[in-house]
Write a protein that holds these residues in place. Structure first.
Motif, PDB file in Angstrom:
ATOM      1  N   PHE A 164       0.836  -1.197   0.000  1.00 29.04           N
ATOM      2  CA  PHE A 164       0.000   0.000   0.000  1.00 29.04           C
ATOM      3  C   PHE A 164       0.875   1.253   0.000  1.00 29.04           C
ATOM      4  O   PHE A 164       0.656   2.171  -0.800  1.00 29.04           O
ATOM      5  CB  PHE A 164      -0.931  -0.002   1.213  1.00 29.04           C
ATOM      6  N   TYR A 165       1.889   1.305   0.890  1.00 26.85           N
ATOM      7  CA  TYR A 165       2.766   2.479   0.945  1.00 26.85           C
ATOM      8  C   TYR A 165       3.495   2.672  -0.383  1.00 26.85           C
ATOM      9  O   TYR A 165       3.688   3.793  -0.834  1.00 26.85           O
ATOM     10  CB  TYR A 165       3.770   2.361   2.091  1.00 26.85           C
ATOM     11  N   LYS A 166       3.879   1.572  -1.021  1.00 32.57           N
ATOM     12  CA  LYS A 166       4.539   1.646  -2.329  1.00 32.57           C
ATOM     13  C   LYS A 166       3.593   2.249  -3.364  1.00 32.57           C
ATOM     14  O   LYS A 166       4.018   3.035  -4.217  1.00 32.57           O
ATOM     15  CB  LYS A 166       4.989   0.250  -2.766  1.00 32.57           C
ATOM     16  N   SER A 167       2.298   1.922  -3.280  1.00 31.33           N
ATOM     17  CA  SER A 167       1.329   2.480  -4.238  1.00 31.33           C
ATOM     18  C   SER A 167       1.178   3.988  -4.040  1.00 31.33           C
ATOM     19  O   SER A 167       0.846   4.708  -4.983  1.00 31.33           O
ATOM     20  CB  SER A 167      -0.029   1.786  -4.106  1.00 31.33           C
ATOM     21  N   VAL A 168       1.441   4.463  -2.828  1.00 32.02           N
ATOM     22  CA  VAL A 168       1.334   5.895  -2.534  1.00 32.02           C
ATOM     23  C   VAL A 168       2.620   6.630  -2.895  1.00 32.02           C
ATOM     24  O   VAL A 168       2.602   7.647  -3.578  1.00 32.02           O
ATOM     25  CB  VAL A 168       0.998   6.122  -1.038  1.00 32.02           C
ATOM     26  N   PHE A 169       3.784   6.100  -2.425  1.00 30.69           N
ATOM     27  CA  PHE A 169       5.064   6.795  -2.588  1.00 30.69           C
ATOM     28  C   PHE A 169       5.822   6.401  -3.849  1.00 30.69           C
ATOM     29  O   PHE A 169       6.721   7.114  -4.277  1.00 30.69           O
ATOM     30  CB  PHE A 169       5.973   6.533  -1.381  1.00 30.69           C
ATOM     31  N   PHE A 217      11.262  -2.013  -3.492  1.00 34.19           N
ATOM     32  CA  PHE A 217      11.798  -2.543  -2.237  1.00 34.19           C
ATOM     33  C   PHE A 217      13.220  -3.038  -2.492  1.00 34.19           C
ATOM     34  O   PHE A 217      13.401  -4.044  -3.164  1.00 34.19           O
ATOM     35  CB  PHE A 217      10.954  -3.706  -1.722  1.00 34.19           C
ATOM     36  N   PRO A 218      14.235  -2.368  -1.963  1.00 30.34           N
ATOM     37  CA  PRO A 218      15.611  -2.837  -2.166  1.00 30.34           C
ATOM     38  C   PRO A 218      15.907  -4.113  -1.385  1.00 30.34           C
ATOM     39  O   PRO A 218      16.826  -4.850  -1.724  1.00 30.34           O
ATOM     40  CB  PRO A 218      16.481  -1.685  -1.687  1.00 30.34           C
ATOM     41  N   PHE A 219      15.112  -4.383  -0.341  1.00 29.69           N
ATOM     42  CA  PHE A 219      15.332  -5.590   0.443  1.00 29.69           C
ATOM     43  C   PHE A 219      14.008  -6.066   1.030  1.00 29.69           C
ATOM     44  O   PHE A 219      13.252  -5.281   1.591  1.00 29.69           O
ATOM     45  CB  PHE A 219      16.322  -5.339   1.589  1.00 29.69           C
ATOM     46  N   LEU A 266      11.486   0.582   2.135  1.00 31.62           N
ATOM     47  CA  LEU A 266      11.000   1.326   0.977  1.00 31.62           C
ATOM     48  C   LEU A 266      11.566   2.742   1.056  1.00 31.62           C
ATOM     49  O   LEU A 266      11.153   3.537   1.905  1.00 31.62           O
ATOM     50  CB  LEU A 266       9.468   1.382   0.961  1.00 31.62           C
ATOM     51  N   PRO A 267      12.539   3.070   0.191  1.00 29.34           N
ATOM     52  CA  PRO A 267      13.050   4.447   0.182  1.00 29.34           C
ATOM     53  C   PRO A 267      11.927   5.424  -0.180  1.00 29.34           C
ATOM     54  O   PRO A 267      11.188   5.209  -1.140  1.00 29.34           O
ATOM     55  CB  PRO A 267      14.121   4.424  -0.903  1.00 29.34           C
ATOM     56  N   LEU A 325      11.368   4.111   4.764  1.00 31.41           N
ATOM     57  CA  LEU A 325      10.377   3.499   5.626  1.00 31.41           C
ATOM     58  C   LEU A 325      10.755   2.030   5.763  1.00 31.41           C
ATOM     59  O   LEU A 325      10.994   1.355   4.763  1.00 31.41           O
ATOM     60  CB  LEU A 325       8.987   3.647   4.994  1.00 31.41           C
ATOM     61  N   MET A 326      10.855   1.538   6.997  1.00 32.93           N
ATOM     62  CA  MET A 326      11.246   0.153   7.232  1.00 32.93           C
ATOM     63  C   MET A 326      10.195  -0.522   8.099  1.00 32.93           C
ATOM     64  O   MET A 326       9.471   0.149   8.833  1.00 32.93           O
ATOM     65  CB  MET A 326      12.614   0.099   7.916  1.00 32.93           C
ATOM     66  N   GLY A 327      10.120  -1.869   8.009  1.00 30.08           N
ATOM     67  CA  GLY A 327       9.138  -2.564   8.823  1.00 30.08           C
ATOM     68  C   GLY A 327       9.352  -4.056   8.891  1.00 30.08           C
ATOM     69  O   GLY A 327      10.190  -4.619   8.168  1.00 30.08           O
ATOM     70  N   SER A 328       8.558  -4.695   9.762  1.00 32.59           N
ATOM     71  CA  SER A 328       8.607  -6.140   9.932  1.00 32.59           C
ATOM     72  C   SER A 328       7.330  -6.631  10.594  1.00 32.59           C
ATOM     73  O   SER A 328       6.584  -5.855  11.199  1.00 32.59           O
ATOM     74  CB  SER A 328       9.810  -6.545  10.785  1.00 32.59           C
TER      75      SER A 328
END
Length: 143
Positions: free
Chosen positions: A20-25, A29-31, A57-58, A65-68
């Motif tokens: 979802f965040y990728k669809s906005v920003f 994903f580099p990793f 996600l840069p 933005l990072m997460g798990s």
């Protein structure tokens, strides 16, 4: 100079949230690391191997933005509003140690600063003001 980025924790829907965040920003994903990719340990908490151990996600040149996904006893501590940590990426190992020691003084260390299987010096704590922090130094940084 150290860089600070937001780190988000989820109870199983990290990948969905990051898509979802990728669809906005935008961006890529580099990793993306899954729990099944990490070495076996007694600390795995029985979490589903397909869940996200770490992804990023840069958002700009300066922020990521990072997460798990979290599981086991960690999941019981996650509620909406406290599922974010500030992640400090240090420029040197000494800087990481200094920042970790200074910020964690008077707080509660949940993971001591130590070398990890992913090639970093990493630790986590809650400072004396209740703010959750992660300190990281990547040994494979480009100079």
């Amino acid at each position: 100079m150290a860089q600070i980025n937001p780190y988000l924790n989820f109870k199983g829907n990290c990948e969905e949230a990051f898509n979802f965040y990728k669809s906005v920003f935008g961006g890529d994903f580099p990793f993306v690391g899954r729990y099944k990719d990490m070495p076996p340990s007694e600390n795995s908490g029985g979490i589903d191997g397909e869940k996200i151990m770490h992804m990023s996600l840069p958002i700009s040149k300066e922020s990521t933005l990072m997460g798990s996904d979290v599981g086991g006893e960690w999941a019981s501590h996650i509620v909406e509003g406290n599922n974010i940590q500030l992640s400090v990426n240090a420029e040197t190992e000494d800087d990481a140690k200094r920042i970790f020691d200074a910020l964690s003084a008077g707080g509660r260390v949940s993971m001591p600063l130590e070398k990890t299987f992913w090639g970093a010096l990493f630790g986590m704590f809650t400072d004396k003001f209740g703010i959750n922090w992660m300190v990281n130094y990547d040994y494979n940084q480009q100079k």
